[in-house]
Design a protein around this motif. Sequence first.
Motif, short mmCIF file in Angstrom:
data_model
loop_
_atom_site.label_atom_id
_atom_site.label_comp_id
_atom_site.label_asym_id
_atom_site.label_seq_id
_atom_site.Cartn_x
_atom_site.Cartn_y
_atom_site.Cartn_z
N GLN A 122 0.90 -1.01 0.05
CA GLN A 122 0.16 0.04 0.00
C GLN A 122 0.91 1.30 0.08
O GLN A 122 1.93 1.23 0.63
CB GLN A 122 -0.77 -0.02 1.27
CG GLN A 122 -1.96 0.85 1.50
CD GLN A 122 -2.74 0.92 2.88
OE1 GLN A 122 -2.25 -0.29 3.50
NE2 GLN A 122 -3.72 1.58 3.00
N VAL A 181 2.03 4.84 1.08
CA VAL A 181 2.51 5.21 2.54
C VAL A 181 1.85 6.86 2.48
O VAL A 181 2.31 7.37 1.54
CB VAL A 181 3.91 5.20 3.01
CG1 VAL A 181 4.13 6.08 4.32
CG2 VAL A 181 4.19 3.54 3.15
N ARG A 182 1.19 7.26 3.47
CA ARG A 182 0.62 8.65 3.44
C ARG A 182 0.84 9.10 4.95
O ARG A 182 0.39 8.50 5.87
CB ARG A 182 -0.69 8.50 3.34
CG ARG A 182 -1.11 9.82 3.03
CD ARG A 182 -2.85 9.92 2.37
NE ARG A 182 -3.39 11.31 2.44
CZ ARG A 182 -2.96 12.16 1.77
NH1 ARG A 182 -1.90 12.14 0.81
NH2 ARG A 182 -3.31 13.42 1.84
N THR A 224 -0.71 11.59 7.43
CA THR A 224 -2.04 12.30 7.59
C THR A 224 -1.88 13.44 8.71
O THR A 224 -2.65 14.38 8.42
CB THR A 224 -3.11 11.30 8.04
OG1 THR A 224 -2.78 10.61 9.22
CG2 THR A 224 -3.58 10.20 6.91
N LEU A 260 0.58 7.83 10.11
CA LEU A 260 0.82 7.20 8.83
C LEU A 260 -0.34 6.27 8.53
O LEU A 260 -1.00 5.64 9.39
CB LEU A 260 2.22 6.36 9.12
CG LEU A 260 3.28 7.44 9.41
CD1 LEU A 260 4.37 6.48 9.51
CD2 LEU A 260 3.49 8.19 8.24
N GLU A 261 -0.62 6.06 7.26
CA GLU A 261 -1.54 5.27 6.75
C GLU A 261 -0.67 4.23 5.92
O GLU A 261 0.26 4.90 5.15
CB GLU A 261 -2.41 5.79 5.91
CG GLU A 261 -3.46 6.56 6.47
CD GLU A 261 -4.49 7.40 5.68
OE1 GLU A 261 -4.19 7.40 4.43
OE2 GLU A 261 -5.50 7.81 6.15
N GLY A 262 -0.73 2.91 5.77
CA GLY A 262 -0.07 2.09 4.76
C GLY A 262 1.35 1.50 5.47
O GLY A 262 2.08 1.21 4.53
N THR A 297 -2.49 3.44 17.09
CA THR A 297 -2.96 4.58 16.49
C THR A 297 -1.97 5.26 15.14
O THR A 297 -2.39 6.10 14.58
CB THR A 297 -2.50 5.80 17.49
OG1 THR A 297 -1.12 5.53 17.93
CG2 THR A 297 -3.40 5.28 18.90
N ASN A 298 -1.32 3.99 14.79
CA ASN A 298 -0.40 4.30 13.53
C ASN A 298 0.54 5.65 13.69
O ASN A 298 0.68 6.31 12.79
CB ASN A 298 -1.19 4.47 12.36
CG ASN A 298 -1.74 3.31 11.78
OD1 ASN A 298 -0.93 2.15 11.91
ND2 ASN A 298 -2.89 3.14 10.87
#
Length: 107
Positions: free
Chosen positions: A3, A5-6, A8, A30-32, A66-67
């Motif tokens: 995925q 990576v973002r 946020t 972070l996402e991904g 919580t990323n």
Amino acid sequence: AGQAVRVTRSNATVEPLVAGNYRVWFTWVLEGVAAGDAALVRAFAGTQPVGEQRVQLNATTFNPATNTFTISLTSPCSPSGWSAEIVSIRETRPDGDPTARATGSCR
């Protein structure tokens, strides 16, 4: 390929230490990402590079619930602030704003 990576959200907090030094905490949401991913982070005091860290997202730096990814550095005072940029995670530049910034402090 996994995925994308973002980033946020990011922020930074500054804590005064003894002898005019400061500890600066940089946090990104972070996402991904997953535990075990490798990140390359570049830190600055004002515009001066203060180092590059290869960091693994592990129990010390990453909270999977919580990323959030957090690192800290110790630095002398910097009237123009501090910043840290995630250069890459898994060798890929993240989307979003990868730079966390803290306002400057000197006392």
